[in-house]
Design an enzyme around this catalytic site. Structure first.
Site, PDB file in Angstrom:
ATOM      1  N   ASP A   1     -19.663  -3.927  57.941  1.00 22.86           N
ATOM      2  CA  ASP A   1     -20.304  -4.270  59.217  1.00 22.86           C
ATOM      3  C   ASP A   1     -21.392  -5.355  59.191  1.00 22.86           C
ATOM      4  O   ASP A   1     -21.730  -6.178  59.954  1.00 22.86           O
ATOM      5  CB  ASP A   1     -21.199  -3.083  59.842  1.00 22.86           C
ATOM      6  CG  ASP A   1     -20.109  -2.043  60.681  1.00 22.86           C
ATOM      7  OD1 ASP A   1     -18.836  -1.979  60.288  1.00 22.86           O
ATOM      8  OD2 ASP A   1     -20.725  -1.342  61.284  1.00 22.86           O
TER       9      ASP A   1
ATOM     10  N   CYS B   1     -18.086   3.214  53.759  1.00 23.94           N
ATOM     11  CA  CYS B   1     -18.954   2.531  54.544  1.00 23.94           C
ATOM     12  C   CYS B   1     -18.851   2.946  56.197  1.00 23.94           C
ATOM     13  O   CYS B   1     -17.673   3.411  56.395  1.00 23.94           O
ATOM     14  CB  CYS B   1     -19.010   1.183  54.366  1.00 23.94           C
ATOM     15  SG  CYS B   1     -19.600   0.420  53.090  1.00 23.94           S
TER      16      CYS B   1
ATOM     17  N   SER C   1     -26.967  -1.140  64.780  1.00 20.80           N
ATOM     18  CA  SER C   1     -26.755  -0.467  63.528  1.00 20.80           C
ATOM     19  C   SER C   1     -27.676   0.576  62.993  1.00 20.80           C
ATOM     20  O   SER C   1     -28.778   0.809  63.596  1.00 20.80           O
ATOM     21  CB  SER C   1     -27.210  -1.954  62.694  1.00 20.80           C
ATOM     22  OG  SER C   1     -27.499  -1.518  61.055  1.00 20.80           O
TER      23      SER C   1
END
Length: 551
Positions: free
Chosen positions: A78, A119, A468
């Site tokens: 990301d 992740c 995020s």
């Protein structure tokens, strides 16, 4: 279906011939087939070390009498995908990963799974696959990165993102930013704070799908390899006892996960991912339930970006088992829930007292009496929106802000870096939802730029996209319905007043209904047609309020 369907009986002689062509002996063919799903690649820092984890897991399987059969799945970083078209593919890859695991298992008669992610959306993807397939499975992740060090101050990836904003505001020099760039991410692993990757890795423990330590043991510690070997051995016990993911992923498990989520102050993305995993496990979950748990769960941790601590420090004081032990003192944990250790949660957390008072606070003296995530509802978000409350400054908890509307992340970032956003503004970024993006882009650049410029205590952000896990400030994402589906966010104009009340869970557009109806008549909903995978994804993805699952 299991490996007997591909290896037993006279009709399976051709199948056994092919297995032998792959190098398997008769003895290996007789043993249970254990799929080792390795999401290794040479791009993602959280995944570059997974070859060693996979090898350790395979040794564990061999030690316990199984036949390990490794196959891959993709992984998107990301951070590298941030702030360009690549981020449209990040959340969308979650479904592709789950689907690919399903295909490999069903096609080849796998008896059990060791799932090796690390992740962001890769961790929930493998758990979605496990719940869907419902064959014995265990997760062992790659582990977190160590924090960096810059002039005696601990740093991480978010320090660099915020450094961009600081450099734009002439608060640091280009040389100082370059030094941050060189030192903030010193090892392989998932980025060092309680961002989405580590949030979801911690959820693997809270859900009972991984052995203790999976969420917090650093990637570079040898203990991580030992954990992988133990996980490889444990899958054989799960296969022998026929303990399946849906035996573990019960309503009690999700209640525990949400409770730990609130105590840790995890990423808002956990709301998307836990909802999607629950859907695969056929367990009901909704945003109202999340708020109910948040109201009664104390926030015990202030991990980056909400505070100064990192995952390695959480690990040192007892990790997730100690957090759960502390929460159990207020009867907030379902102690009889089953885990992949084959023990109950009660047995796992027994005696796991936390060390010290700072990194894991006491339930009697928490950082906050309520959880780290808040779901907001109101005229701007009839189906809900999500904010990481634990990372919001007190002065931003309840404000009425002036809307500054942007049709994409790029437009908003350009305005922020050119100093066009002022105190009291609310940056509204729309057409970034699951369908409208498509892919519900994660937006760390605008939030970090504002934080680096010192505006995170003066400017709020609202989007139908997502933020995020590294975001701090009044950043409200997952606004549903999204603009592409005609949600109220599509009809906001510059200068509108927006009421943000994080304390009471409200998000209201202060425009009367008559005016809003007039705008609906004259506003054209923006349509973007994509080909390839994104085009398929946009046609099947659902609202963020239901986990952005595909149907």
């Amino acid at each position: 279906m299991n490996s007997k369907s591909v290896k037993c009986g006279i009709q399976k002689a051709p199948h056994r011939s092919l297995l032998k062509a792959s190098g398997l002996t008769d003895e290996e063919i007789k043993r249970p087939f254990i799929g080792v799903v390795n999401t290794f690649n040479e791009i993602v820092p959280g995944h570059v070390g997974l070859r060693e984890i996979a090898e350790a897991a395979k040794k564990g399987i061999l030690l316990a009498g199984g036949t390990p059969l490794e196959f891959p799945a993709i992984a998107v970083c990301d951070g590298i995908a941030m702030n360009h078209e690549g981020m449209k593919y990040s959340l969308a890859s979650r479904e592709l990963i789950a689907d690919s695991i399903e295909i490999m298992v069903k096609a080849h008669g796998i008896d059990g799974l060791v799932l090796i992610p690390n992740c962001d959306k890769i961790v929930p993807a493998v758990m979605m696959a496990a719940a869907r397939l419902n064959i014995p499975a265990i997760v062992v992740s790659g582990g977190p990165m160590l924090a960096g060090n810059n002039n005696g101050q601990k740093t991480d990836l978010i320090t660099v993102f915020e450094g961009v904003g600081a450099a734009a505001a002439d608060k640091i020099t280009a040389d100082e930013l370059a030094e941050l760039e060189d030192t903030a991410c010193p090892t392989c692993g998932s980025c060092a704070g309680m961002f989405t990757a580590n949030s979801m890795n911690c959820m693997t423990e809270a859900l009972g799908m991984a052995l203790p330590g999976n969420g917090t043991i650093p990637a570079v510690y040898s203990e991580r390899k030992r954990l992988a070997k133990l996980s490889g051995m444990k899958i054989m016990e799960l296969v022998e006892k026929n303990i399946k993911p849906r035996d573990i992923l019960t309503e009690k498990a999700f209640k525990n996960a949400l409770t730990v989520d609130m105590a840790l102050g995890c990423s808002t993305n956990t709301v998307l991912h836990l909802t999607a995993i629950a859907n695969e496990a056929e367990v009901e979950m909704n945003l109202q339930k999340i708020n109910e748990i948040s109201k009664k769960t104390p926030n015990l941790c202030k991990l980056s970006p909400a505070g100064p601590y990192h995952i390695e420090e959480l690990n040192a004081v007892g990790g997730i088992m100690s957090v759960m032990n502390e929460l159990s003192k207020r009867d907030l944990i379902e102690l009889d829930a089953l885990t992949v250790s084959t023990n109950s949660v009660s047995e796992q957390i027994k005696g796991k007292e936390k060390k010290g008072e700072k990194i894991i606070a006491s339930v009697d003296k928490p950082y906050s009496q309520t959880g780290g995530i808040q779901v907001l509802f109101g005229t701007l978000a009839p189906d809900g929106a999500v904010v990481k409350k634990s990372a919001v400054a007190q002065e931003m908890m309840k404000v009425t802000a002036n809307a500054r509307v942007f049709e994409s992340e790029e437009e908003a970032v350009d305005a922020i870096l050119k100093n066009k956003i002022k105190a009291g503004d609310c940056v509204v970024i729309r057409y970034e939802g699951p369908k409208g993006g498509p892919g519900m882009r994660e937006m760390l650049t605008p939030t970090s730029a504002l934080a680096g410029m010192g505006l995170d205590k003066q400017v709020s952000l609202i989007t139908d996209g997502r933020f995020s896990g590294g975001t701090r400030g009044a950043a409200i994402g997952h606004v549903s319905p999204e603009a592409n589906e005609g949600g109220p966010i599509a009809y906001i104009i510059d200068g509108d007043k927006i009421e943000i009340d994080i304390i009471n869970g409200k998000l209201n557009l202060l425009v009367d209904e008559e005016e809003l109806n007039e705008r609906k008549k004259t506003t054209n909903i923006k349509e973007i047609t994509y080909k390839g995978y994104l085009g398929k994804y946009a046609k099947s993805v659902t609202s963020a309020s239901t986990g952005a699952i595909c149907k």
